[in-house]
Design a protein around this motif. Structure first.
Motif, PDB file in Angstrom:
ATOM      1  N   LYS A   4      13.077   1.708 -12.708  1.00  0.00           N
ATOM      2  CA  LYS A   4      11.921   2.599 -12.659  1.00  0.00           C
ATOM      3  C   LYS A   4      11.782   3.255 -11.292  1.00  0.00           C
ATOM      4  N   GLU A   5      12.136   2.543 -10.216  1.00  0.00           N
ATOM      5  CA  GLU A   5      12.062   3.137  -8.884  1.00  0.00           C
ATOM      6  C   GLU A   5      13.099   4.240  -8.718  1.00  0.00           C
ATOM      7  N   LEU A   8      11.915   7.274 -10.787  1.00  0.00           N
ATOM      8  CA  LEU A   8      10.807   7.940 -10.115  1.00  0.00           C
ATOM      9  C   LEU A   8      11.311   8.724  -8.906  1.00  0.00           C
ATOM     10  N   VAL A  12      10.816  12.749  -8.486  1.00  0.00           N
ATOM     11  CA  VAL A  12      10.124  13.318  -7.327  1.00  0.00           C
ATOM     12  C   VAL A  12      11.053  14.254  -6.566  1.00  0.00           C
ATOM     13  N   TYR A  31       3.834  12.465  -6.457  1.00  0.00           N
ATOM     14  CA  TYR A  31       3.500  11.260  -7.229  1.00  0.00           C
ATOM     15  C   TYR A  31       2.189  11.464  -7.996  1.00  0.00           C
ATOM     16  N   ALA A  35       1.825  11.368 -12.021  1.00  0.00           N
ATOM     17  CA  ALA A  35       0.882  10.437 -12.658  1.00  0.00           C
ATOM     18  C   ALA A  35      -0.093  11.190 -13.562  1.00  0.00           C
ATOM     19  N   VAL A  64       2.804   2.933 -16.405  1.00  0.00           N
ATOM     20  CA  VAL A  64       3.621   3.753 -15.502  1.00  0.00           C
ATOM     21  C   VAL A  64       2.750   4.718 -14.711  1.00  0.00           C
ATOM     22  N   SER A  65       1.761   5.335 -15.355  1.00  0.00           N
ATOM     23  CA  SER A  65       0.927   6.299 -14.632  1.00  0.00           C
ATOM     24  C   SER A  65       0.167   5.626 -13.492  1.00  0.00           C
ATOM     25  N   VAL A  68       2.620   4.728 -10.558  1.00  0.00           N
ATOM     26  CA  VAL A  68       2.919   5.919  -9.767  1.00  0.00           C
ATOM     27  C   VAL A  68       1.700   6.313  -8.935  1.00  0.00           C
ATOM     28  N   LYS A  71       1.310   4.125  -5.941  1.00  0.00           N
ATOM     29  CA  LYS A  71       2.304   4.483  -4.927  1.00  0.00           C
ATOM     30  C   LYS A  71       1.780   5.633  -4.066  1.00  0.00           C
TER      31      LYS A  71
END
Length: 117
Positions: A4-5, A8, A12, A31, A35, A64-65, A68, A71
């Motif tokens: 997932k990282e 993402l 991005v 991010y 999201a 997930v939202s 993110v 983060k």
């Protein structure tokens, strides 16, 4: 890195290369935008889920939202991030309902959506 990282990071990077620039602060705003877009998807899931698999997908998108979003809040003010996140979610949900699902445009619906934020 976990899957997932990595996903993402690539998402991005794609957004930053295609229009948002490249500095560190803009990465965090990317991010927030991601999201918010995911929030629109899970809001649709809340309305249209009708079996275990679609509900599982909806709950996964909620997770997930917020991952993110958290983060983004490590480097940006929480209140500002949350306001933008909910604004994207509210406006995006109304637009997707009208464009994709054929919800008729009503001034009252638009006014109510804008007053929630």
């Amino acid at each position: 890195m976990r899957i997932k990282e990595v996903a993402l990071k690539y998402l991005v990077d794609f957004i930053m290369i295609n229009g948002l620039g490249g500095d560190f602060m803009k990465r965090n705003w990317a991010y927030v935008i991601i999201a918010g877009i995911i929030e629109v998807m899970w809001a649709m899931g809340l309305k249209y889920s009708n079996n275990l698999i679609t509900w599982a997908g909806t709950f996964f998108l909620i997770y997930v939202s917020f991952v993110v979003l958290m983060k983004a809040t490590k480097k940006l003010p929480v209140a500002t991030v949350y306001a933008v996140f909910t604004g994207i979610g509210t406006a995006g949900t109304v637009l997707v309902e009208m464009v994709v699902f054929g919800e008729p445009f009503k001034k009252l619906m638009l006014r109510n959506a804008l007053q929630r934020n």
